[in-house]
Write a protein that holds these residues in place. Structure first.
Motif: not given
Length: 89
Positions: A23, A27, A60, A63-67
């Motif tokens: 995670d 980010q 996304m 914002n570090g919300r997508k692999d």
């Protein structure tokens, strides 16, 4: 299990590799994408068009919300006019 994690972490430190979790790495990559996008003075819409992605997907990522897949990183780097290594922590 805890010992295995500690050994892996120590091994990565010796090799100069990041010990950050997945995670945190996402980010960091997202922050780099945003940094380079801002340097080009592009908003998310224009950058997304340039990279061939949807604006929400770019948001996304930033914002570090997508692999991310390697191919996605490559497209981002191309759109940002940077080496792919510049996006990696």
């Amino acid at each position: 299990m805890l010992l295995q994690v500690a050994l892996l972490s120590a091994r990565r430190e010796r090799k100069g590799m990041s010990t950050a979790g997945p995670d945190e790495l996402l980010q960091q990559v997202g922050a780099r994408v945003r940094h380079y996008r801002d340097e080009l003075k592009l908003n998310q819409d224009d950058f997304a068009d340039r990279a061939g992605m949807h604006r929400a997907y770019v948001g996304m990522i930033e914002n570090g919300r997508k692999d991310l897949r390697l191919s996605t990183l490559y497209r981002l780097a191309e759109a940002l006019q940077v080496d792919i290594r510049d996006l990696l922590p």
